[in-house]
Design a protein around this motif. Structure first.
Motif, PDB file in Angstrom:
ATOM      1  N   THR A 269     -53.270 115.270 -27.649  1.00 35.35           N
ATOM      2  CA  THR A 269     -53.911 116.039 -26.594  1.00 35.35           C
ATOM      3  C   THR A 269     -55.023 115.173 -26.010  1.00 35.35           C
ATOM      4  N   LEU A 270     -55.755 115.692 -25.028  1.00 38.47           N
ATOM      5  CA  LEU A 270     -56.883 114.938 -24.490  1.00 38.47           C
ATOM      6  C   LEU A 270     -57.970 114.828 -25.553  1.00 38.47           C
ATOM      7  N   LEU A 271     -58.502 113.610 -25.725  1.00 38.25           N
ATOM      8  CA  LEU A 271     -59.593 113.362 -26.667  1.00 38.25           C
ATOM      9  C   LEU A 271     -60.830 112.998 -25.856  1.00 38.25           C
ATOM     10  N   ARG A 272     -61.960 113.572 -26.193  1.00 44.32           N
ATOM     11  CA  ARG A 272     -63.198 113.323 -25.440  1.00 44.32           C
ATOM     12  C   ARG A 272     -64.142 112.453 -26.244  1.00 44.32           C
ATOM     13  N   SER A 273     -64.645 111.388 -25.622  1.00 34.46           N
ATOM     14  CA  SER A 273     -65.662 110.537 -26.236  1.00 34.46           C
ATOM     15  C   SER A 273     -66.781 110.352 -25.219  1.00 34.46           C
ATOM     16  N   PRO A 274     -67.892 109.724 -25.584  1.00 38.56           N
ATOM     17  CA  PRO A 274     -68.956 109.493 -24.600  1.00 38.56           C
ATOM     18  C   PRO A 274     -68.485 108.673 -23.395  1.00 38.56           C
ATOM     19  N   ASN A 275     -67.428 107.869 -23.562  1.00 32.75           N
ATOM     20  CA  ASN A 275     -66.958 107.028 -22.463  1.00 32.75           C
ATOM     21  C   ASN A 275     -65.999 107.734 -21.519  1.00 32.75           C
ATOM     22  N   GLY A 276     -65.406 108.844 -21.944  1.00 35.28           N
ATOM     23  CA  GLY A 276     -64.468 109.530 -21.066  1.00 35.28           C
ATOM     24  C   GLY A 276     -63.403 110.270 -21.839  1.00 35.28           C
ATOM     25  N   PHE A 277     -62.229 110.400 -21.209  1.00 42.33           N
ATOM     26  CA  PHE A 277     -61.103 111.104 -21.806  1.00 42.33           C
ATOM     27  C   PHE A 277     -60.050 110.091 -22.261  1.00 42.33           C
ATOM     28  N   HIS A 278     -59.502 110.311 -23.453  1.00 42.59           N
ATOM     29  CA  HIS A 278     -58.503 109.402 -24.025  1.00 42.59           C
ATOM     30  C   HIS A 278     -57.207 110.153 -24.317  1.00 42.59           C
ATOM     31  N   ILE A 279     -56.108 109.402 -24.231  1.00 50.43           N
ATOM     32  CA  ILE A 279     -54.810 109.864 -24.729  1.00 50.43           C
ATOM     33  C   ILE A 279     -54.293 108.749 -25.626  1.00 50.43           C
ATOM     34  N   VAL A 280     -53.872 109.071 -26.837  1.00 47.49           N
ATOM     35  CA  VAL A 280     -53.290 108.049 -27.706  1.00 47.49           C
ATOM     36  C   VAL A 280     -51.848 108.422 -28.045  1.00 47.49           C
ATOM     37  N   ARG A 281     -51.049 107.410 -28.195  1.00 44.63           N
ATOM     38  CA  ARG A 281     -49.664 107.609 -28.628  1.00 44.63           C
ATOM     39  C   ARG A 281     -49.438 106.814 -29.906  1.00 44.63           C
ATOM     40  N   LEU A 282     -48.781 107.449 -30.876  1.00 40.30           N
ATOM     41  CA  LEU A 282     -48.354 106.733 -32.073  1.00 40.30           C
ATOM     42  C   LEU A 282     -47.013 106.095 -31.765  1.00 40.30           C
ATOM     43  N   ASP A 283     -47.009 104.779 -31.620  1.00 38.38           N
ATOM     44  CA  ASP A 283     -45.765 104.067 -31.299  1.00 38.38           C
ATOM     45  C   ASP A 283     -44.866 103.963 -32.527  1.00 38.38           C
ATOM     46  N   ASP A 284     -45.488 103.655 -33.661  1.00 39.13           N
ATOM     47  CA  ASP A 284     -44.696 103.501 -34.888  1.00 39.13           C
ATOM     48  C   ASP A 284     -45.650 103.507 -36.082  1.00 39.13           C
ATOM     49  N   ARG A 285     -45.066 103.637 -37.263  1.00 38.53           N
ATOM     50  CA  ARG A 285     -45.842 103.631 -38.499  1.00 38.53           C
ATOM     51  C   ARG A 285     -45.056 102.826 -39.533  1.00 38.53           C
ATOM     52  N   ARG A 286     -45.768 102.072 -40.343  1.00 38.35           N
ATOM     53  CA  ARG A 286     -45.080 101.338 -41.407  1.00 38.35           C
ATOM     54  C   ARG A 286     -45.909 101.392 -42.686  1.00 38.35           C
ATOM     55  N   GLY A 287     -45.227 101.315 -43.793  1.00 40.06           N
ATOM     56  CA  GLY A 287     -45.881 101.427 -45.090  1.00 40.06           C
ATOM     57  C   GLY A 287     -46.681 100.195 -45.421  1.00 40.06           C
ATOM     58  N   PRO A 288     -47.407 100.247 -46.534  1.00 37.13           N
ATOM     59  CA  PRO A 288     -48.215  99.089 -46.926  1.00 37.13           C
ATOM     60  C   PRO A 288     -47.340  97.863 -47.117  1.00 37.13           C
ATOM     61  N   GLY A 289     -47.817  96.738 -46.590  1.00 35.40           N
ATOM     62  CA  GLY A 289     -47.008  95.527 -46.654  1.00 35.40           C
ATOM     63  C   GLY A 289     -47.429  94.616 -47.787  1.00 35.40           C
ATOM     64  N   ALA A 290     -47.085  93.377 -47.624  1.00 37.76           N
ATOM     65  CA  ALA A 290     -47.417  92.367 -48.632  1.00 37.76           C
ATOM     66  C   ALA A 290     -48.919  92.113 -48.615  1.00 37.76           C
ATOM     67  N   PRO A 291     -49.456  91.469 -49.639  1.00 37.05           N
ATOM     68  CA  PRO A 291     -50.883  91.150 -49.637  1.00 37.05           C
ATOM     69  C   PRO A 291     -51.269  90.416 -48.349  1.00 37.05           C
ATOM     70  N   VAL A 292     -52.455  90.751 -47.852  1.00 38.40           N
ATOM     71  CA  VAL A 292     -52.906  90.161 -46.598  1.00 38.40           C
ATOM     72  C   VAL A 292     -53.067  88.656 -46.768  1.00 38.40           C
ATOM     73  N   GLN A 293     -52.569  87.914 -45.803  1.00 40.78           N
ATOM     74  CA  GLN A 293     -52.672  86.469 -45.840  1.00 40.78           C
ATOM     75  C   GLN A 293     -53.408  85.976 -44.608  1.00 40.78           C
ATOM     76  N   ILE A 294     -54.031  84.832 -44.742  1.00 39.19           N
ATOM     77  CA  ILE A 294     -54.709  84.223 -43.601  1.00 39.19           C
ATOM     78  C   ILE A 294     -54.245  82.777 -43.461  1.00 39.19           C
ATOM     79  N   THR A 295     -54.331  82.289 -42.211  1.00 38.67           N
ATOM     80  CA  THR A 295     -54.018  80.892 -41.931  1.00 38.67           C
ATOM     81  C   THR A 295     -55.321  80.128 -41.783  1.00 38.67           C
TER      82      THR A 295
END
Length: 439
Positions: A269-295
């Motif tokens: 639904t419409l979400l209100r913040s100090p900056n204005g009105f927001h709409i968010v969409r959940l595009d996808d969800r995925r479970g916990p992955g492998a340990p976080v790695q960095i380059t």
């Protein structure tokens, strides 16, 4: 505009063949009308104007960008008005940058263009040819990149570099992340309809109505990226408003609470913040992955600092000469020991293994664009001018120390996004804007 010029010449030829009398007068009238339309002012921003020609050229670039992304083109008139808003916001930021002494010189711009070409696996000449085949004027593209670089540097200076993160915030972040690890990650897109800081009731109602219109189109089945391109005031609107994959702890609290109630593909639904009105969409969800790695990157550099006796041009030219010597076989480490003004000079300029966020943004961007063994052109940062060489790269699991560093970066990025939206709103409210777009 350019594609119509041959047609005008053809028209002139036909007129002259049919009748010399009055032909030039007719052509002059046609050209004058065409110039009048192209030079028509569509908006006044402080003491500068935006013309119809500028608006139409940007509109064509955006249409090509959306087509390349596979986004269905929205209604042209609606998109035109949204592009005008973006031109206004860009102009306000560039004006502020100019007033406060921030500029991107030709050398920095040319270096960025070479990097863009290399990222597309082309030489700069080949890249120009591709732009020409796509109907994109290189001079226009070049100035567009200068503007984007200016705005990026402005954000770094005015917002990003002023964000502070406390150790307590990092502790809370890591604790929250530990409790949410089983929730996995969320791919989220958003739309922002900005509301002025001291908006009247009528202005708030008008902005709410705009946000509700966007939400209605989404619920009617219109593609999210198309609706974002028309309605969203967020800087990422033309990229479909996509925020990427993030754990809940890295989403704004308002978004995190909303997406946990959504199924993939659903919008909030419409979400209100100090900056204005927001709409968010959940595009996808995925479970916990492998340990976080960095380059990490093992890198070395030579630093020359401008001073009262060494100008910017002299510092850059010194590095150009050193680079030519290295390319011709001189030892990088030895030249670093002799010429670098960084504490790493005694180690031949070697900075060791560098992780994301360890260096200033300008250095990191240049470093990331290099392959192992490559040497950069001179790179300007707040520290001075650098020659950078990447020696090798490696990827590994996070240590506790690195977890805290990345947590700090995640918190800073989230706070910076929110602060940037607020800063933009204040900058827009302080500007004088007059609309003259007809219709």
């Amino acid at each position: 505009m350019q594609m119509q010029i041959p047609a005008l010449f053809l028209r002139l030829t036909v007129i002259l063949l049919v009748s010399a009398t009055g032909a030039l007068a007719s052509l002059s009238a046609l050209a004058a009308e065409r110039i009048r339309l192209l030079d028509r002012i569509v908006a006044v921003v402080n003491d500068e104007v935006i013309t119809q020609d500028e608006l139409e050229r940007r509109l064509e670039l955006v249409k090509k960008q959306l087509a390349r992304q596979g986004t269905e083109l929205p209604d042209s008139e609606a998109l035109r008005r949204q592009i005008l808003e973006r031109l206004i916001m860009d102009r306000i930021q560039v004006q502020y940058a100019k007033q406060t002494g921030l500029r991107i010189d030709d050398f920095q711009l040319d270096q960025a263009l070479r990097t863009i070409a290399e990222q597309n696996h082309m030489t700069l000449a080949q890249f120009r040819e591709v732009l020409a085949r796509d109907g994109v004027d290189y001079a226009d593209f070049r100035e567009e990149i200068r503007k984007e670089m200016t705005i990026a540097r402005l954000r770094e200076r005015e917002v990003d570099n002023r964000i502070a993160v406390s150790e307590g915030e990092i502790d809370n972040f890591l604790a929250t992340q530990a409790t949410q690890v089983s929730a996995g990650e969320y791919a989220v897109s958003h739309i922002l309809v900005r509301v002025p800081e001291q908006a009247t009731t009528e202005q708030i109602q008008a902005r709410r109505a705009r946000a509700e219109a966007a939400l209605a189109e989404l619920r009617a089945g219109k593609p999210f990226a198309q609706v974002a391109a028309v309605y969203s005031d967020a800087p990422d609107a033309l990229q479909g408003g996509f925020l990427g994959w993030r754990p809940l702890s890295q989403l704004p609290e308002l978004f995190a609470e909303a997406v946990t109630k959504l199924q993939p593909g659903e919008v909030s639904t419409l979400l209100r913040s100090p900056n204005g009105f927001h709409i968010v969409r959940l595009d996808d969800r995925r479970g916990p992955g492998a340990p976080v790695q960095i380059t990490q990157t093992r890198v070395r550099h030579i630093l020359v600092r401008p001073s009262e006796t060494v100008s910017e041009d002299e510092a850059r030219n010194r590095l150009l000469q050193l680079r030519e010597r290295i390319v011709n076989g001189a030892d990088f480490a030895e030249l670093a020991r002799l010429h670098s003004e960084d504490p790493s000079a005694s180690q031949g300029g070697d900075l060791g293994w560098v992780s994301p966020g360890d260096t200033v943004p300008q250095f990191e961007r240049a470093m990331e664009s290099l392959k192992p063994g490559e040497i950069s052109e001179p790179v300007k940062t707040p520290l001075g001018w650098h020659l950078i060489q990447v020696l090798e790269r490696r990827t590994g699991n996070l240590t506790k120390e690195r977890e805290r560093i990345l947590a700090r970066q995640a918190i800073k990025a989230r706070k910076a996004d929110e602060a940037y939206e607020e800063w933009l709103r204040q900058l827009r409210d302080q500007a004088y804007v007059e609309y003259r777009l007809e219709g």
